[in-house]
Structure formats: structure tokens, C-alpha cells
Design a protein around this motif. Structure first.
Motif, PDB file in Angstrom:
ATOM      1  N   VAL A  58     -57.132  -5.869  -2.541  1.00 58.58           N
ATOM      2  CA  VAL A  58     -55.837  -6.529  -2.754  1.00 58.58           C
ATOM      3  C   VAL A  58     -54.668  -5.428  -2.580  1.00 58.58           C
ATOM      4  N   TYR A  59     -55.037  -4.353  -3.448  1.00 52.75           N
ATOM      5  CA  TYR A  59     -54.042  -3.047  -3.445  1.00 52.75           C
ATOM      6  C   TYR A  59     -53.875  -2.684  -2.097  1.00 52.75           C
ATOM      7  N   LYS A  60     -54.997  -2.411  -1.374  1.00 50.44           N
ATOM      8  CA  LYS A  60     -55.000  -1.789  -0.079  1.00 50.44           C
ATOM      9  C   LYS A  60     -54.298  -2.560   0.967  1.00 50.44           C
ATOM     10  N   ASP A  61     -54.442  -3.940   0.596  1.00 49.40           N
ATOM     11  CA  ASP A  61     -53.765  -4.710   1.833  1.00 49.40           C
ATOM     12  C   ASP A  61     -52.292  -4.904   1.328  1.00 49.40           C
ATOM     13  N   LEU A  62     -52.010  -4.958   0.048  1.00 50.05           N
ATOM     14  CA  LEU A  62     -50.443  -4.728  -0.282  1.00 50.05           C
ATOM     15  C   LEU A  62     -49.833  -3.832   0.161  1.00 50.05           C
ATOM     16  N   ASN A  63     -50.365  -2.509  -0.051  1.00 53.33           N
ATOM     17  CA  ASN A  63     -49.893  -1.151   0.720  1.00 53.33           C
ATOM     18  C   ASN A  63     -49.664  -1.219   2.070  1.00 53.33           C
ATOM     19  N   GLU A  64     -50.692  -1.832   2.710  1.00 57.18           N
ATOM     20  CA  GLU A  64     -50.573  -2.099   4.093  1.00 57.18           C
ATOM     21  C   GLU A  64     -49.322  -2.828   4.615  1.00 57.18           C
ATOM     22  N   LEU A  65     -49.313  -4.065   3.855  1.00 55.57           N
ATOM     23  CA  LEU A  65     -48.138  -4.837   4.098  1.00 55.57           C
ATOM     24  C   LEU A  65     -46.941  -4.349   3.783  1.00 55.57           C
ATOM     25  N   ASP A  66     -46.627  -3.551   2.632  1.00 58.82           N
ATOM     26  CA  ASP A  66     -45.352  -2.802   2.359  1.00 58.82           C
ATOM     27  C   ASP A  66     -44.894  -1.795   3.406  1.00 58.82           C
ATOM     28  N   SER A  67     -46.075  -1.025   4.022  1.00 56.33           N
ATOM     29  CA  SER A  67     -45.649   0.031   4.814  1.00 56.33           C
ATOM     30  C   SER A  67     -45.592  -0.273   6.204  1.00 56.33           C
ATOM     31  N   ASN A  68     -46.059  -1.539   6.996  1.00 55.70           N
ATOM     32  CA  ASN A  68     -46.216  -2.005   8.197  1.00 55.70           C
ATOM     33  C   ASN A  68     -45.524  -3.255   8.437  1.00 55.70           C
ATOM     34  N   PRO A  69     -44.352  -3.301   9.259  1.00 58.55           N
ATOM     35  CA  PRO A  69     -43.676  -4.656   9.153  1.00 58.55           C
ATOM     36  C   PRO A  69     -44.574  -5.507  10.227  1.00 58.55           C
ATOM     37  N   LYS A  70     -45.228  -4.878  11.028  1.00 59.85           N
ATOM     38  CA  LYS A  70     -46.348  -5.699  12.122  1.00 59.85           C
ATOM     39  C   LYS A  70     -47.306  -6.476  11.177  1.00 59.85           C
ATOM     40  N   GLU A  71     -47.749  -5.736  10.339  1.00 54.91           N
ATOM     41  CA  GLU A  71     -48.831  -6.247   9.583  1.00 54.91           C
ATOM     42  C   GLU A  71     -48.471  -7.336   8.622  1.00 54.91           C
ATOM     43  N   LEU A  72     -47.036  -7.065   8.055  1.00 54.36           N
ATOM     44  CA  LEU A  72     -46.720  -8.259   7.304  1.00 54.36           C
ATOM     45  C   LEU A  72     -46.466  -9.351   8.118  1.00 54.36           C
ATOM     46  N   GLU A  73     -46.042  -9.394   9.250  1.00 53.55           N
ATOM     47  CA  GLU A  73     -45.827 -10.525  10.353  1.00 53.55           C
ATOM     48  C   GLU A  73     -47.044 -11.137  10.574  1.00 53.55           C
ATOM     49  N   LYS A  74     -48.017 -10.509  10.760  1.00 53.52           N
ATOM     50  CA  LYS A  74     -49.609 -10.908  11.174  1.00 53.52           C
ATOM     51  C   LYS A  74     -50.031 -11.679   9.937  1.00 53.52           C
ATOM     52  N   PHE A  75     -49.900 -11.190   8.697  1.00 54.58           N
ATOM     53  CA  PHE A  75     -50.447 -11.680   7.443  1.00 54.58           C
ATOM     54  C   PHE A  75     -49.378 -13.121   7.311  1.00 54.58           C
ATOM     55  N   ALA A  76     -48.346 -13.070   7.423  1.00 55.64           N
ATOM     56  CA  ALA A  76     -47.812 -14.251   7.215  1.00 55.64           C
ATOM     57  C   ALA A  76     -48.128 -15.516   8.008  1.00 55.64           C
ATOM     58  N   ARG A  77     -48.353 -15.153   9.462  1.00 55.24           N
ATOM     59  CA  ARG A  77     -48.712 -15.972  10.610  1.00 55.24           C
ATOM     60  C   ARG A  77     -50.092 -16.579  10.313  1.00 55.24           C
ATOM     61  N   GLU A  78     -50.795 -15.792   9.784  1.00 55.30           N
ATOM     62  CA  GLU A  78     -52.296 -15.915   9.576  1.00 55.30           C
ATOM     63  C   GLU A  78     -52.521 -16.966   8.463  1.00 55.30           C
ATOM     64  N   LYS A  79     -51.885 -16.415   7.230  1.00 52.66           N
ATOM     65  CA  LYS A  79     -52.221 -17.094   5.899  1.00 52.66           C
ATOM     66  C   LYS A  79     -51.229 -18.133   5.703  1.00 52.66           C
ATOM     67  N   TYR A  80     -49.792 -17.957   6.165  1.00 46.52           N
ATOM     68  CA  TYR A  80     -49.093 -19.230   5.644  1.00 46.52           C
ATOM     69  C   TYR A  80     -48.758 -20.013   6.909  1.00 46.52           C
ATOM     70  N   LEU A  81     -49.083 -19.728   8.127  1.00 47.49           N
ATOM     71  CA  LEU A  81     -48.937 -20.383   9.304  1.00 47.49           C
ATOM     72  C   LEU A  81     -47.217 -20.458   9.343  1.00 47.49           C
ATOM     73  N   MET A  82     -46.785 -19.285   9.325  1.00 44.10           N
ATOM     74  CA  MET A  82     -45.297 -19.179   9.514  1.00 44.10           C
ATOM     75  C   MET A  82     -45.301 -18.962  10.960  1.00 44.10           C
ATOM     76  N   LYS A  83     -43.774 -19.327  11.564  1.00 46.91           N
ATOM     77  CA  LYS A  83     -43.792 -19.274  12.904  1.00 46.91           C
ATOM     78  C   LYS A  83     -42.051 -18.744  13.172  1.00 46.91           C
ATOM     79  N   LYS A  84     -42.025 -18.541  14.522  1.00 53.91           N
ATOM     80  CA  LYS A  84     -40.574 -18.152  14.865  1.00 53.91           C
ATOM     81  C   LYS A  84     -39.901 -19.504  15.208  1.00 53.91           C
ATOM     82  N   ASP A  85     -38.433 -19.624  15.413  1.00 52.57           N
ATOM     83  CA  ASP A  85     -37.912 -20.927  15.769  1.00 52.57           C
ATOM     84  C   ASP A  85     -38.393 -21.434  17.206  1.00 52.57           C
ATOM     85  N   ASN A  86     -38.657 -20.670  18.110  1.00 55.93           N
ATOM     86  CA  ASN A  86     -38.847 -21.330  19.331  1.00 55.93           C
ATOM     87  C   ASN A  86     -40.504 -21.128  19.712  1.00 55.93           C
TER      88      ASN A  86
END
Length: 98
Positions: A58-86
């Protein structure tokens, strides 16, 4: 044989034998309880190792999410089913194989 008989007549031997029997079978910390404690400690050590590995992951994943915005977006889309407006999100559920 007589020597064995004299041994059992010795009061110190009898007291020591009674003490050993009491400690092995009737005491609060008898052999059966010690075995159960040993098993419990082994189980808790396995759980500790599992949780340490999970925490490190979990600490490794958290470190990756803090350092890489693309990983953060990927994580949000996969885990929380977030999407863009269009965008539209489709969740595909695989049927269970019996």
C-alpha cells in the motif's frame, strides 16, 4: 526391585513426583495450554507477516500515486469508476463459472 520400592517410599521423591504431575496436567500453564499458546503465536506471526507485506504494498502504491499524475488518474478510473464529463463508463461483469 527393592531399590525401586525404597524410591517410592522416599517422601522427597513423592513430593517431587506430585509437583511434576501437578505442573504437567493441572496447573494453569500445563502442557496443553502451552501447546495452544504456541499455535496462537505461530498464527499471529503469520498474520503479522501478511499485514506487513500488505502495508508495504500500500505504501508503494501510495508513493506511486503521489509522484505520477497518470497513475492517479488510472487508479481513480479503475477503483472508483470516475470519469470525465464527456465520457461514459461501462462496467462489464464476467459471469461466474459453476
Amino acid at each position: 526391585m527393592i531399590r525401586l520400592f525404597n524410591l517410592f517410599r522416599n517422601k522427597y521423591f513423592l513430593v517431587a513426583l506430585a509437583f511434576v504431575v501437578f505442573m504437567i496436567f493441572f496447573d494453569k500453564n500445563d502442557l496443553f495450554s502451552q501447546y495452544q499458546y504456541y499455535q496462537q503465536v505461530s498464527k499471529l506471526k503469520q498474520e503479522r507477516d501478511f499485514y506487513q507485506k500488505e502495508t508495504a504494498k500500500v505504501y508503494k502504491d501510495l508513493n506511486e500515486l503521489d509522484s505520477n499524475p497518470k497513475e492517479l488518474e488510472k487508479f481513480a478510473r479503475e477503483k472508483y469508476l470516475m470519469k470525465k464529463d464527456n465520457e461514459d463508463v461501462f462496467v462489464i461483469v464476467q459471469p461466474k463459472k459453476d
